[in-house]
Design a protein around this motif. Structure first.
Motif, PDB file in Angstrom:
ATOM      1  N   GLY A  68      45.509  56.530  21.863  1.00  0.00           N
ATOM      2  CA  GLY A  68      46.082  55.391  21.137  1.00  0.00           C
ATOM      3  C   GLY A  68      45.755  54.080  21.809  1.00  0.00           C
ATOM      4  O   GLY A  68      45.298  53.128  21.158  1.00  0.00           O
ATOM      5  N   SER A  69      45.945  54.014  23.140  1.00  0.00           N
ATOM      6  CA  SER A  69      45.693  52.729  23.792  1.00  0.00           C
ATOM      7  C   SER A  69      44.204  52.413  23.814  1.00  0.00           C
ATOM      8  O   SER A  69      43.820  51.237  23.708  1.00  0.00           O
ATOM      9  CB  SER A  69      46.304  52.696  25.205  1.00  0.00           C
ATOM     10  OG  SER A  69      46.064  53.903  25.863  1.00  0.00           O
ATOM     11  N   ALA A  70      43.369  53.463  23.884  1.00  0.00           N
ATOM     12  CA  ALA A  70      41.924  53.210  23.811  1.00  0.00           C
ATOM     13  C   ALA A  70      41.572  52.650  22.440  1.00  0.00           C
ATOM     14  O   ALA A  70      40.782  51.694  22.315  1.00  0.00           O
ATOM     15  CB  ALA A  70      41.151  54.496  24.072  1.00  0.00           C
ATOM     16  N   LEU A  71      42.181  53.214  21.405  1.00  0.00           N
ATOM     17  CA  LEU A  71      41.940  52.745  20.033  1.00  0.00           C
ATOM     18  C   LEU A  71      42.378  51.292  19.881  1.00  0.00           C
ATOM     19  O   LEU A  71      41.654  50.453  19.322  1.00  0.00           O
ATOM     20  CB  LEU A  71      42.731  53.643  19.069  1.00  0.00           C
ATOM     21  CG  LEU A  71      42.277  53.673  17.612  1.00  0.00           C
ATOM     22  CD1 LEU A  71      40.850  54.210  17.532  1.00  0.00           C
ATOM     23  CD2 LEU A  71      43.214  54.539  16.784  1.00  0.00           C
ATOM     24  N   ALA A  72      43.569  50.985  20.402  1.00  0.00           N
ATOM     25  CA  ALA A  72      44.068  49.608  20.316  1.00  0.00           C
ATOM     26  C   ALA A  72      43.121  48.666  21.030  1.00  0.00           C
ATOM     27  O   ALA A  72      42.858  47.541  20.585  1.00  0.00           O
ATOM     28  CB  ALA A  72      45.471  49.528  20.919  1.00  0.00           C
ATOM     29  N   LEU A  73      42.596  49.142  22.169  1.00  0.00           N
ATOM     30  CA  LEU A  73      41.675  48.319  22.954  1.00  0.00           C
ATOM     31  C   LEU A  73      40.389  48.061  22.176  1.00  0.00           C
ATOM     32  O   LEU A  73      39.905  46.931  22.102  1.00  0.00           O
ATOM     33  CB  LEU A  73      41.384  49.040  24.273  1.00  0.00           C
ATOM     34  CG  LEU A  73      40.799  48.217  25.408  1.00  0.00           C
ATOM     35  CD1 LEU A  73      41.356  48.726  26.723  1.00  0.00           C
ATOM     36  CD2 LEU A  73      39.298  48.290  25.436  1.00  0.00           C
ATOM     37  N   ILE A  74      39.857  49.133  21.546  1.00  0.00           N
ATOM     38  CA  ILE A  74      38.619  48.976  20.768  1.00  0.00           C
ATOM     39  C   ILE A  74      38.856  48.024  19.599  1.00  0.00           C
ATOM     40  O   ILE A  74      38.033  47.166  19.293  1.00  0.00           O
ATOM     41  CB  ILE A  74      38.137  50.358  20.267  1.00  0.00           C
ATOM     42  CG1 ILE A  74      37.700  51.209  21.463  1.00  0.00           C
ATOM     43  CG2 ILE A  74      36.985  50.211  19.278  1.00  0.00           C
ATOM     44  CD1 ILE A  74      37.559  52.672  21.134  1.00  0.00           C
ATOM     45  N   GLY A  75      40.022  48.158  18.981  1.00  0.00           N
ATOM     46  CA  GLY A  75      40.337  47.326  17.816  1.00  0.00           C
ATOM     47  C   GLY A  75      40.274  45.843  18.117  1.00  0.00           C
ATOM     48  O   GLY A  75      39.964  45.033  17.235  1.00  0.00           O
ATOM     49  N   THR A  76      40.565  45.453  19.359  1.00  0.00           N
ATOM     50  CA  THR A  76      40.567  44.025  19.670  1.00  0.00           C
ATOM     51  C   THR A  76      39.165  43.436  19.638  1.00  0.00           C
ATOM     52  O   THR A  76      39.008  42.221  19.585  1.00  0.00           O
ATOM     53  CB  THR A  76      41.158  43.766  21.068  1.00  0.00           C
ATOM     54  OG1 THR A  76      40.373  44.465  22.024  1.00  0.00           O
ATOM     55  CG2 THR A  76      42.590  44.235  21.153  1.00  0.00           C
ATOM     56  N   PHE A  77      38.150  44.309  19.671  1.00  0.00           N
ATOM     57  CA  PHE A  77      36.783  43.791  19.615  1.00  0.00           C
ATOM     58  C   PHE A  77      36.314  43.605  18.173  1.00  0.00           C
ATOM     59  O   PHE A  77      35.234  43.100  17.934  1.00  0.00           O
ATOM     60  CB  PHE A  77      35.819  44.726  20.367  1.00  0.00           C
ATOM     61  CG  PHE A  77      35.977  44.624  21.858  1.00  0.00           C
ATOM     62  CD1 PHE A  77      35.275  43.672  22.581  1.00  0.00           C
ATOM     63  CD2 PHE A  77      36.864  45.453  22.525  1.00  0.00           C
ATOM     64  CE1 PHE A  77      35.439  43.560  23.948  1.00  0.00           C
ATOM     65  CE2 PHE A  77      37.029  45.347  23.885  1.00  0.00           C
ATOM     66  CZ  PHE A  77      36.319  44.399  24.614  1.00  0.00           C
ATOM     67  N   LEU A  78      37.130  44.065  17.221  1.00  0.00           N
ATOM     68  CA  LEU A  78      36.777  43.912  15.807  1.00  0.00           C
ATOM     69  C   LEU A  78      37.532  42.714  15.239  1.00  0.00           C
ATOM     70  O   LEU A  78      38.471  42.196  15.850  1.00  0.00           O
ATOM     71  CB  LEU A  78      37.163  45.183  15.039  1.00  0.00           C
ATOM     72  CG  LEU A  78      36.557  46.482  15.575  1.00  0.00           C
ATOM     73  CD1 LEU A  78      37.143  47.675  14.842  1.00  0.00           C
ATOM     74  CD2 LEU A  78      35.041  46.451  15.430  1.00  0.00           C
ATOM     75  N   ALA A  79      37.095  42.295  14.057  1.00  0.00           N
ATOM     76  CA  ALA A  79      37.769  41.164  13.405  1.00  0.00           C
ATOM     77  C   ALA A  79      39.144  41.610  12.912  1.00  0.00           C
ATOM     78  O   ALA A  79      39.313  42.724  12.433  1.00  0.00           O
ATOM     79  CB  ALA A  79      36.931  40.667  12.237  1.00  0.00           C
ATOM     80  N   TRP A  80      40.153  40.738  13.067  1.00  0.00           N
ATOM     81  CA  TRP A  80      41.499  41.084  12.608  1.00  0.00           C
ATOM     82  C   TRP A  80      41.821  40.436  11.266  1.00  0.00           C
ATOM     83  O   TRP A  80      42.691  40.876  10.552  1.00  0.00           O
ATOM     84  CB  TRP A  80      42.541  40.634  13.650  1.00  0.00           C
ATOM     85  CG  TRP A  80      42.684  41.611  14.775  1.00  0.00           C
ATOM     86  CD1 TRP A  80      41.794  42.580  15.120  1.00  0.00           C
ATOM     87  CD2 TRP A  80      43.752  41.716  15.700  1.00  0.00           C
ATOM     88  NE1 TRP A  80      42.234  43.283  16.198  1.00  0.00           N
ATOM     89  CE2 TRP A  80      43.447  42.772  16.586  1.00  0.00           C
ATOM     90  CE3 TRP A  80      44.942  41.024  15.885  1.00  0.00           C
ATOM     91  CZ2 TRP A  80      44.291  43.150  17.627  1.00  0.00           C
ATOM     92  CZ3 TRP A  80      45.778  41.388  16.916  1.00  0.00           C
ATOM     93  CH2 TRP A  80      45.457  42.440  17.779  1.00  0.00           C
ATOM     94  N   SER A  98      46.815  46.899  26.314  1.00  0.00           N
ATOM     95  CA  SER A  98      46.388  48.287  26.158  1.00  0.00           C
ATOM     96  C   SER A  98      45.613  48.753  27.380  1.00  0.00           C
ATOM     97  O   SER A  98      45.682  49.931  27.753  1.00  0.00           O
ATOM     98  CB  SER A  98      45.577  48.491  24.875  1.00  0.00           C
ATOM     99  OG  SER A  98      44.712  47.417  24.670  1.00  0.00           O
ATOM    100  N   ALA A  99      44.898  47.819  28.033  1.00  0.00           N
ATOM    101  CA  ALA A  99      44.225  48.197  29.275  1.00  0.00           C
ATOM    102  C   ALA A  99      45.252  48.619  30.316  1.00  0.00           C
ATOM    103  O   ALA A  99      45.077  49.616  31.033  1.00  0.00           O
ATOM    104  CB  ALA A  99      43.399  47.024  29.783  1.00  0.00           C
TER     105      ALA A  99
END
Lengths: 609, 290
Positions: free
Chosen positions: A39-51, A78-79
């Motif tokens: 989950g936290s890895a996913l949240a971390l990856i999500g921050t690199f995408l457009a919101w 998340s890190a």
């Protein structure tokens, strides 16, 4: 006899409840841990995408591949979650992250990520009109944060339930899962490494603080508050703060120097003059709060009109500043102005203190409140109409010229080490020097015969006088010292704000420093400590300043926050060792409660007599 | 009334003469004379409410006596607690009044206040004498903690000490002001027999240091073992003073503690009256219940 029975119970229930401390979400531990990591890895990856698709929402969350604004907060959170979880796996080299609690820091960090990400998604859809404005990246981070939170709730709980409540309800279980055991004794490190750790700790602190001041829009500040509060608690529960404070206690002078250097660095991290001004104002507020801490924290005298002393210093400095509106047409050099301000405050402190310090407790509070208001009203009335013209009444003394120290004009920007130091930056550094002086005065007076006498008066005035302490004289000394420290800060404040007016020195108002905020900073930060009022003042200045959009609800929210803090942490953010014991009885040898116990013994003695 | 005058062999430390304390219409202490000589342990006993603690408060300046004066080694004391302590009279309190949130060592250091001079400037500028004075104070305080057996707990908070040790700490704190006379207000209240014996030995050791002791106590055995002289206070007046065994068998003292027998035992008529009154009281309460 009576004490033995509950002790037996304690041991019994601890034995039973060890097995009972169940996580809130029933999951196999391995699955829970995997979920948290994923989950936290996913949240971390999500921050690199457009919101979101538009730049109308502040902070530009439209770029893919480069996190900005609120995304950075989710990224950091998340890190942190990821690191804490991995440390829980027992991965070599990460064990130092969690010397205290293993799983409650994960849960807290996950809560922070969930809160910030959730808040960001809510703010985007609310401001732009609907969930359609969220791009997939926001959903990725949001779902990741939720998954991580669920996983963290399924992690094993750090401590068995306490004896006083072996079967807590859901709320009790949630609260319990956020607690953690204290860290054990740290490994001895070479002292250079320890000093390096202290420096790193203060560096991180400076960075977080500068980030908070530099938040340019309120959404970012709220997100920052959420992640900072949860992150700070997570770091505390992990035992890192305890380790750091143990190190700073060991190398106290190094730690103070590090804090001072970090503070000096602050204006060099700011490009915007406005933020350096906030820094300077925070320092003024914090310095006055520290002066009040002498009076309230050490001597235990509740002073509700303390801002008047700041006012006296500021007015004295303004009158001798060479301002064209000053009724005295003199222009003192800076050092003389400082001495004038401090001396004026000192005299005012003695004049007010001499009659009022014969009172105790509530009466003293009311009388000081009255004197604080008398000062403000007098400054209003010395306007030429209702009194002699000294202070220009409500208009105050404007056009206070900038200071010039050794030919160095503080009003002009200067180039220092390749960095443009603005006017506010100059004043910030000057004020920092004053703060350092006040910190030194506080520390040295507290650790002396005088400081001990003050604390003794606070603890029990009758017993203190019976030990040969002249209560009145020492209280007056505390009052006068506190007053002159506030006066010192006032002399700089007059120059920073260009003008002094009576309504700057009210009892309560939305803009600190005022008496109510000063007292709140001392109590919220931690009475009798040095770092407490400094942190308290910084928070109390930043929160209202950054939440201006809330307009009329600002003070309401502020009040609610204060009440919550006093409910859950009555000793303040930075606890004095004494206060911590006072408010949280540890149960070790609670002697004062046992006083009634020996009745039988005295009865026998009396019968014998 | 009858006061045995002490032999003028040793010098007088405390001389209280004609001390009277009135609170409005209530006279708590009436015309009490008391002297304490060097090397002496004097006991002050009396039933509850006799005015013993009030008398102590008059001696130490916490109360300003309505009449009378208190002299220490020949000089009349002003009724200000800190000046009394500075002159050389230290005291403990009946209900322990330690600085609960200070450490044991700090408590004793506060007691050193009158015997040290370092002021605010010295502390702020860390003048040369500061460290020396502070170290000397600390050393002296640790000595006193050794003396009372609390040295191992120097860094504990006073509030966390067991009851008996809190009493000892109060004594250590009082001794820190280097007194010539120590006033102890019920030092063994609430102690078990072993602790009481330890307290006895401590008080003897204090006397051996050349400090005169005036002690209020209810435990008569303790007083008998300890005191060279005992004064009895009843309803604010000193009725007897003398050696412990004389005082113990004095009729007035027994009367004050146990009461005098009734003149004529209660007759049947009185007993019947009481019974009737009780029965009536019971019936009215039952009536209320209904």
């Amino acid at each position: 006899m009576t004490t033995e029975i509950p002790m037996d119970k304690t041991t019994d229930t601890t034995k039973v409840s060890t097995a009972q401390a169940t996580p809130i979400v029933p999951l196999p531990h391995a699955a829970a841990r995997a979920l948290t990591v994923a989950g936290s890895a996913l949240a971390l990856i999500g921050t690199f995408l457009a919101w979101t698709w538009t730049r109308e929402f502040p902070g530009n969350l439209t770029v893919t591949g480069y996190p900005g604004g609120l995304q950075v907060l989710t990224l950091v959170g998340s890190a942190l979650t990821l690191l804490f979880t991995l440390s829980g796996y027992g991965i070599r080299g990460l064990g130092w992250l969690t010397p205290g609690g293993k799983n409650s820091p994960v849960l807290l960090a996950a809560l922070g990520v969930f809160g910030t990400t959730g808040y960001a998604m809510g703010a985007i859809s609310q401001e732009l009109g609907g969930l359609v404005n969220l791009e997939p990246g926001a959903w990725v981070s949001g779902i990741g944060a939720l998954v991580a939170l669920i996983g963290a709730l399924g992690l094993p709980v750090d401590q068995p339930y306490g004896a006083e409540d072996p079967n807590p309800n859901l709320w009790g279980r949630i609260r319990h899962s956020l607690t953690a055991p204290e860290p054990g004794r740290a490994k001895e490190l070479p002292s250079w490494a320890e000093i390096l750790i202290i420096a790193a700790g203060f560096g991180v602190g400076l960075y977080v603080f500068a980030f908070g001041i530099g938040t340019e829009y309120s959404e970012l500040f709220i997100g920052f508050l959420i992640i900072a509060a949860f992150g700070f608690t997570a770091v505390t529960r992990a035992g890192l703060l305890k380790r750091l404070s143990a190190l700073t206690a060991k190398h106290r002078n190094v730690a103070m120097a590090a804090a001072f250097v970090a503070a000096i660095c602050f204006p060099f991290t700011q490009t915007n003059d406005q933020f350096a001004l906030i820094g300077a104002n925070i320092l003024i507020f914090a310095t006055v709060a520290l002066g009040l801490n002498v009076v309230v924290g050490l001597a235990g005298l509740l002073d509700l009109g303390y801002v008047a002393f700041l006012g006296v210093g500021a007015y004295a400095a303004a009158l001798v500043s060479g301002s064209p509106q000053s009724s005295i047409g003199v222009h003192f050099p800076f050092w003389a102005a400082v001495l004038t301000g401090a001396a004026a405050s000192l005299i005012f402190g003695v004049v007010i203190g001499a009659p009022t310090l014969r009172l105790r407790g509530d009466y003293l509070a009311i009388v000081t409140l009255g004197f604080g208001e008398i000062f403000r009203i007098t400054m209003n009335n010395l306007n030429g109409n209702s009194g002699p013209d000294v202070t220009n009444g409500a208009n105050g003394i404007p056009n206070i010229p900038d200071l010039e120290i050794f030919g160095f004009n503080l009003g002009l920007p200067h180039n220092v080490l390749g960095h443009e130091l603005t006017r506010s930056g100059n004043y910030y550094l000057l004020m920092l020097l004053f703060t350092a002086i006040v910190v030194m005065v506080f520390r040295r007076s507290a650790e002396s015969r005088i400081g001990r006498a003050w604390v003794a008066i606070r603890e029990d005035e009758t017993a203190a006088t019976a030990m040969g302490i002249n209560g009145f004289r020492l209280k007056l000394l505390a009052f006068a010292l506190g007053a002159s420290l506030a006066g010192l800060a006032g002399t700089v404040q007059a120059h920073v704000s260009y003008s002094v007016t009576p309504e700057q020195y009210e009892f309560a108002g939305p803009v600190p420093p005022n008496s109510a905020f000063l007292l709140a900073a001392v109590i919220l930060g931690g009475m009798g400590t040095i770092s407490g009022p400094l942190i308290g003042a910084a928070l109390l200045y930043l929160i209202p300043a950054k939440l201006q959009f809330m307009a009329e609800y600002q003070l309401l929210l502020f009040g609610v926050a204060l009440m919550l803090l006093m409910r859950f942490r009555p000793e303040g953010l930075v606890a004095d060792r004494r206060k911590q014991l006072e408010f949280h009885e540890t149960g070790q040898l609670d002697v004062p409660e046992d006083k009634s116990l020996p009745d039988g013994a005295t009865g026998v003695a009396k019968a014998g007599a | 009334m009858t006061t045995t005058t002490t032999a003028p062999t040793s010098t007088t430390v405390l001389d209280a003469s004609g001390v009277t304390m009135r609170f409005g219409g209530l006279t708590a202490v009436r015309d009490v004379n008391l002297t304490v000589n060097t090397g002496e342990i004097v006991g002050l006993i009396g039933p509850n409410g006799a005015g013993k603690t009030t008398f102590f408060n008059c001696l130490t300046g916490l109360y300003v006596p309505t009449e009378g004066k208190v002299a220490y080694k020949g000089t009349v004391l002003p009724p200000k607690p800190h000046l009394v302590t500075q002159a050389g009279i230290a005291r403990t309190f009946q209900n322990i009044r330690l600085f609960a949130n200070m450490t044991v060592l700090e408590n004793v250091l506060v007691g050193r206040h009158t015997r040290t001079k370092e002021g605010l400037w010295s502390a702020l500028l860390r003048l040369p004498g500061f460290k020396k004075a502070e170290d000397a104070s600390r050393a002296r305080a640790m000595e006193l903690l050794e003396f009372t057996g609390l040295a191992a707990k120097a860094d504990h908070l006073a509030r966390n000490l067991p009851y008996g040790e809190q009493r000892k700490l109060e004594i250590a704190r009082a001794l820190a002001s280097e007194p010539g006379l120590l006033l102890l207000d019920e030092p063994t209240a609430g102690m078990n027999p072993q602790e009481t014996r330890a307290a006895e030995e401590l008080i003897f050791a204090i006397r051996d240091k050349g400090i005169a002791v005036l002690v209020i106590e209810h435990d008569i055995r303790f007083i008998m073992n300890l005191c060279d002289r005992v004064a009895v206070l009843v309803q604010g007046e000193k009725i007897v003073e003398g050696p412990a065994d004389v005082v113990q068998s004095d009729e007035r003292v027994i009367a004050a503690y146990l009461g005098t027998p009734f003149e004529g035992a209660p007759g049947e008529a009185e007993a019947a009256e009481v019974e009737a009154a009780e029965a009536e009281a019971q019936s009215t309460t039952e009536g209320d219940d209904k």
